[in-house]
Design a protein around this motif. Structure first.
Motif, short mmCIF file in Angstrom:
data_model
loop_
_atom_site.label_atom_id
_atom_site.label_comp_id
_atom_site.label_asym_id
_atom_site.label_seq_id
_atom_site.Cartn_x
_atom_site.Cartn_y
_atom_site.Cartn_z
N GLY A 1 2.54 93.63 44.80
CA GLY A 1 3.19 92.85 45.83
C GLY A 1 4.64 93.16 46.02
N GLY B 1 8.13 94.43 47.29
CA GLY B 1 8.58 94.92 48.59
C GLY B 1 10.06 95.10 48.66
N GLY C 1 6.67 90.99 48.53
CA GLY C 1 6.04 92.17 49.10
C GLY C 1 4.83 91.76 49.93
N PRO C 2 3.88 92.67 50.17
CA PRO C 2 3.91 94.06 49.74
C PRO C 2 4.89 94.93 50.48
CG PRO C 2 1.91 93.59 50.94
CD PRO C 2 2.69 92.31 50.85
N SER C 3 4.67 96.24 50.48
CA SER C 3 5.74 97.20 50.67
C SER C 3 6.36 97.36 52.05
CB SER C 3 5.25 98.58 50.23
OG SER C 3 4.16 98.99 51.03
N PRO C 4 5.72 97.05 53.18
CA PRO C 4 6.26 97.49 54.45
C PRO C 4 7.64 96.93 54.78
CG PRO C 4 3.99 96.87 54.72
CD PRO C 4 4.41 96.42 53.36
N TYR D 1 2.04 83.90 52.73
CA TYR D 1 2.84 84.33 53.88
C TYR D 1 4.08 83.46 54.04
CZ TYR D 1 3.94 85.43 58.79
OH TYR D 1 4.59 85.79 59.95
N THR E 1 6.62 83.89 51.22
CA THR E 1 7.37 85.13 51.36
C THR E 1 8.31 85.09 52.55
OG1 THR E 1 5.49 86.33 50.38
CG2 THR E 1 7.15 87.64 51.53
N GLN F 1 5.94 94.34 60.97
CA GLN F 1 6.15 94.32 59.53
C GLN F 1 5.31 93.21 58.88
OE1 GLN F 1 7.90 96.45 57.81
NE2 GLN F 1 9.29 97.44 59.24
N ARG F 2 5.39 92.02 59.44
CA ARG F 2 4.68 90.89 58.84
C ARG F 2 3.18 90.96 59.09
NH1 ARG F 2 9.00 85.85 59.77
NH2 ARG F 2 10.67 86.82 58.53
N TRP G 1 1.91 93.24 56.55
CA TRP G 1 1.92 92.49 55.29
C TRP G 1 0.65 91.65 55.18
CZ3 TRP G 1 1.31 87.67 53.47
CH2 TRP G 1 1.81 87.36 52.19
N LYS H 1 -2.25 91.86 52.37
CA LYS H 1 -2.53 90.69 51.53
C LYS H 1 -4.00 90.31 51.61
CE LYS H 1 -0.52 87.81 48.70
NZ LYS H 1 0.17 88.31 47.49
#
Length: 357
Positions: free
Chosen positions: A31, A33, A61-64, A214, A217, A276-277, A280, A284
């Motif tokens: 996870g 980021g 995270g994760p990475s994007p 979500y 984060t 981006q989200r 994500w 996830k």
């Protein structure tokens, strides 16, 4: 066990995966980021690695986050172990059960579901909305005169039974749902039609897990809308061909610009999509190992594919996850007409289901 900088004094980026022991810890680290990619000297700095590991424990995270990648890290990010860590291959998992074979659910759940009587609500309308009989409602509401409902009254329409669990029967487009359980409410997301948001225990639990993560984060994120899952007993639900057996759920896409209202799904222009989200969310969902397919219009799928590619996703990962750019090809994320406003997630069958497929 608390983290101590002395525990990681000899760890570098290229040896990180081999240093970490245990699949549970590795799953948490997948996870990572913002703290991973924003660090100025990851491979050389003990402090950076320490911060990254703490970030993993916090589930960041994760990475994007491509816009935060320092160019000096591009070679480091191409390391095969790091790529496998940032872009893990989707793995199918069976839902955990206890010693008696009962599903173990640890996410938030509804214990009881009350319907607030509106100006047009009648006993007949409640029976139709929640697929219940008059006898069932009378048993749950012995103190109410159900034939003389008053606006504002609270009518119990469902309650959790720990002795049983929701089962999907048959196919998503021709099956039904037994003992469906409803999505629990939350301040962070909106249930568009609560009486159409019933599903299996795993469909509800996985949707709750991803949406709760979500908002943990991205705590500044506008509300997402949860649309249709299934009726309490499944079967046909207009206007869908599927959503009949409790394994499907529609969730609106993250937006950069708030919609005019939250009464329905709204069209999303490409420059209004929070890519981006959204990526994500896809990651996830895949992390749970319960997703069979994610249906998304080609228009937005292309945008997510290109974002993942530009951020270093391996070609093998892109081919397994996205149908784009191969029309008619395979992929977990697939094109389906009418899915430009939302993600349609379909979860895999579990051992507790019957004739599921």
């Amino acid at each position: 066990m608390p983290w101590d900088d002395s525990m990681i004094s000899n760890v570098t980026g290229t040896t990180l995966k081999s240093w970490v022991e245990g699949r549970a810890l590795l799953a948490m680290m997948m996870g990572v980021g913002v703290m991973l990619l924003a660090a100025p000297a990851m491979a050389q700095s003990q402090a950076s690695v320490s911060a990254m590991l703490r970030g993993a424990m916090l589930g960041i995270g994760p990475s994007p986050v491509a816009r935060m990648i320092n160019p000096q890290h591009e070679e480091w990010l191409q390391d095969e172990e790091i790529q496998a860590w940032l872009w893990p291959t989707p793995v199918e998992r069976a839902w955990p059960t206890d010693e008696e074979g009962r599903p173990v659910v640890e996410t938030r759940r509804r214990d009881v579901f009350f319907h607030e009587v509106g100006p047009r609500d009648t006993l007949s309308r409640l029976r139709s909305m929640y697929r219940v009989t008059t006898a069932m409602l009378e048993e749950m509401n012995p103190e109410l005169d159900l034939r003389d409902l008053q606006e504002g009254q609270q009518v119990k329409v469902w309650e959790l039974d720990d002795a049983s669990w929701a089962r999907s029967v048959g196919r998503a487009n021709s099956g039904r749902l037994i003992r469906g359980e409803p999505m629990p409410p939350a301040e962070s997301y909106i249930l568009l039609y609560p009486h159409r948001a019933f599903g299996t225990y795993y469909a509800v639990s996985e949707t709750v897990r991803v949406l709760d993560a979500y908002y943990q984060t991205f705590n500044d994120a506008p509300p997402l809308i949860v649309g249709d899952m299934s009726f309490r007993t499944g079967r046909a639900i207009s206007p869908h061909r599927s959503h009949r057996s409790g394994r499907d759920v529609d969730v609106t896409l993250p937006r950069l610009v708030e919609p005019p209202n939250y009464n329905r799904f709204h069209y999303i222009r490409r420059d209004h999509l929070d890519t981006q989200r959204t990526l994500w969310m896809v990651l996830k969902l895949l992390e749970g190992g319960m997703v069979e397919h994610i249906f998304l219009d080609w228009y937005h799928q292309r945008t997510l594919y290109r974002l993942a590619r530009d951020q270093g996703a391996p070609e093998a990962w892109l081919r397994e996850v996205f149908q784009y750019p191969r029309r008619g090809g395979s992929g977990i994320v697939r094109h389906e007409p009418g899915h430009r406003k939302h993600l349609h997630v379909r979860y895999r069958c579990q051992e507790t289901d019957r004739w599921c497929g």
